[in-house]
Design a protein around this motif. Structure first.
Motif, PDB file in Angstrom:
ATOM      1  N   ALA A  35       0.827  -1.212   0.000  1.00 50.76           N
ATOM      2  CA  ALA A  35       0.000   0.000   0.000  1.00 50.76           C
ATOM      3  C   ALA A  35       0.862   1.264   0.000  1.00 50.76           C
ATOM      4  CB  ALA A  35      -0.943  -0.012   1.192  1.00 50.76           C
ATOM      5  N   GLN A  36       1.959   1.239   0.737  1.00 52.74           N
ATOM      6  CA  GLN A  36       2.812   2.428   0.813  1.00 52.74           C
ATOM      7  C   GLN A  36       3.390   2.793  -0.551  1.00 52.74           C
ATOM      8  OE1 GLN A  36       3.196   4.463   3.652  1.00 52.74           O
ATOM      9  NE2 GLN A  36       3.933   5.790   2.010  1.00 52.74           N
ATOM     10  N   ASP A  37       3.707   1.792  -1.363  1.00 53.99           N
ATOM     11  CA  ASP A  37       4.218   2.073  -2.713  1.00 53.99           C
ATOM     12  C   ASP A  37       3.174   2.816  -3.540  1.00 53.99           C
ATOM     13  OD1 ASP A  37       6.583   0.804  -2.043  1.00 53.99           O
ATOM     14  OD2 ASP A  37       6.055  -1.074  -3.061  1.00 53.99           O
ATOM     15  N   ALA A  38       1.925   2.410  -3.421  1.00 49.27           N
ATOM     16  CA  ALA A  38       0.848   3.090  -4.146  1.00 49.27           C
ATOM     17  C   ALA A  38       0.687   4.528  -3.663  1.00 49.27           C
ATOM     18  CB  ALA A  38      -0.458   2.324  -3.987  1.00 49.27           C
ATOM     19  N   LEU A  39       0.758   4.727  -2.364  1.00 48.14           N
ATOM     20  CA  LEU A  39       0.668   6.086  -1.822  1.00 48.14           C
ATOM     21  C   LEU A  39       1.817   6.954  -2.324  1.00 48.14           C
ATOM     22  CD1 LEU A  39      -0.339   5.185   1.828  1.00 48.14           C
ATOM     23  CD2 LEU A  39      -1.745   6.451   0.192  1.00 48.14           C
ATOM     24  N   GLY A  65      -6.910   3.082   2.354  1.00 49.91           N
ATOM     25  CA  GLY A  65      -8.067   3.740   1.741  1.00 49.91           C
ATOM     26  C   GLY A  65      -8.285   5.136   2.306  1.00 49.91           C
ATOM     27  N   LYS A  66      -8.170   5.273   3.629  1.00 49.09           N
ATOM     28  CA  LYS A  66      -8.311   6.586   4.264  1.00 49.09           C
ATOM     29  C   LYS A  66      -7.251   7.554   3.749  1.00 49.09           C
ATOM     30  CE  LYS A  66     -10.106   4.880   8.643  1.00 49.09           C
ATOM     31  NZ  LYS A  66      -9.808   4.681  10.069  1.00 49.09           N
ATOM     32  N   ARG A  67      -6.029   7.069   3.663  1.00 48.98           N
ATOM     33  CA  ARG A  67      -4.930   7.939   3.196  1.00 48.98           C
ATOM     34  C   ARG A  67      -5.110   8.332   1.731  1.00 48.98           C
ATOM     35  NH1 ARG A  67       0.680   5.938   6.023  1.00 48.98           N
ATOM     36  NH2 ARG A  67      -0.113   5.876   8.151  1.00 48.98           N
ATOM     37  N   VAL A  75     -11.432   9.960  -5.391  1.00 49.50           N
ATOM     38  CA  VAL A  75     -11.091   8.588  -5.778  1.00 49.50           C
ATOM     39  C   VAL A  75     -12.150   7.630  -5.237  1.00 49.50           C
ATOM     40  CG1 VAL A  75      -9.622   8.030  -3.774  1.00 49.50           C
ATOM     41  CG2 VAL A  75      -9.219   6.934  -5.987  1.00 49.50           C
ATOM     42  N   HIS A  76     -12.429   6.608  -6.008  1.00 50.45           N
ATOM     43  CA  HIS A  76     -13.384   5.572  -5.615  1.00 50.45           C
ATOM     44  C   HIS A  76     -12.603   4.339  -5.182  1.00 50.45           C
ATOM     45  CE1 HIS A  76     -16.949   7.702  -7.120  1.00 50.45           C
ATOM     46  NE2 HIS A  76     -16.078   8.215  -7.968  1.00 50.45           N
ATOM     47  N   VAL A  91     -15.853  -2.178   7.083  1.00 53.28           N
ATOM     48  CA  VAL A  91     -16.136  -1.415   5.871  1.00 53.28           C
ATOM     49  C   VAL A  91     -17.361  -0.542   6.148  1.00 53.28           C
ATOM     50  CG1 VAL A  91     -16.789  -1.584   3.439  1.00 53.28           C
ATOM     51  CG2 VAL A  91     -15.143  -3.194   4.395  1.00 53.28           C
ATOM     52  N   HIS A  92     -17.267   0.726   5.841  1.00 52.93           N
ATOM     53  CA  HIS A  92     -18.343   1.663   6.132  1.00 52.93           C
ATOM     54  C   HIS A  92     -19.513   1.476   5.174  1.00 52.93           C
ATOM     55  CE1 HIS A  92     -14.774   3.433   7.924  1.00 52.93           C
ATOM     56  NE2 HIS A  92     -15.589   4.031   8.758  1.00 52.93           N
ATOM     57  N   GLU A  93     -20.698   1.804   5.649  1.00 57.28           N
ATOM     58  CA  GLU A  93     -21.887   1.733   4.802  1.00 57.28           C
ATOM     59  C   GLU A  93     -21.675   2.622   3.586  1.00 57.28           C
ATOM     60  OE1 GLU A  93     -26.565   2.890   5.009  1.00 57.28           O
ATOM     61  OE2 GLU A  93     -25.580   2.300   6.868  1.00 57.28           O
ATOM     62  N   GLY A  94     -22.008   2.125   2.430  1.00 56.38           N
ATOM     63  CA  GLY A  94     -21.817   2.877   1.201  1.00 56.38           C
ATOM     64  C   GLY A  94     -20.507   2.575   0.502  1.00 56.38           C
TER      65      GLY A  94
END
Length: 124
Positions: A35-39, A65-67, A75-76, A91-94
């Motif tokens: 994930a850090q590489d993507a960030l 996802g938050k970051r 971003v979706h 996972v949050h609603e929605g």
């Protein structure tokens, strides 16, 4: 539309890339096992959609996802995980999620929903 895929398991990463290629509506802007590489690379990829594994060593998908949404509120995020009540409860609603192994028809439906959301957000 552009997408990136983040999954620490290469077989899952490759499966998601195959689904994206077969569907034909998305361009892969990046594929990452950390994930850090993507960030770190976010500014250069300009993705509309992120397919993000939840359970990863180091930074998990929910934190990533938050970051990512802090970097780009438009971003979706599509969370991808093996079925686990505890994880899905986080996972949050929605939020959009796919269960592994990802069903091709469910993948196509998800892309259709996101395509509509993105088109709806764009100014005329």
């Amino acid at each position: 539309m552009k997408a990136i895929v983040i999954d620490d398991e290469n077989p899952a990463l490759m499966q998601m890339q195959r689904l994206i290629h077969r569907d034909g509506r998305l361009e892969i802007a990046g594929a990452y096992t950390q994930a850090q590489d993507a960030l770190d690379q976010w500014a250069s990829c300009e993705a509309d959609i992120v397919f993000l594994d939840i359970e990863m060593p180091g930074m998990n998908g929910l934190e990533a996802g938050k970051r990512l949404q802090q970097l780009d509120p438009d971003v979706h995020i599509v969370y991808v995980t093996a079925y686990n009540d505890h994880i899905l409860a986080s996972v949050h609603e929605g939020d959009v999620y796919l269960l592994k192994p990802v069903d091709p028809q469910r993948f196509q439906q998800t892309v259709t929903v996101l395509q509509r959301r993105i088109a709806h957000k764009k100014p005329n």
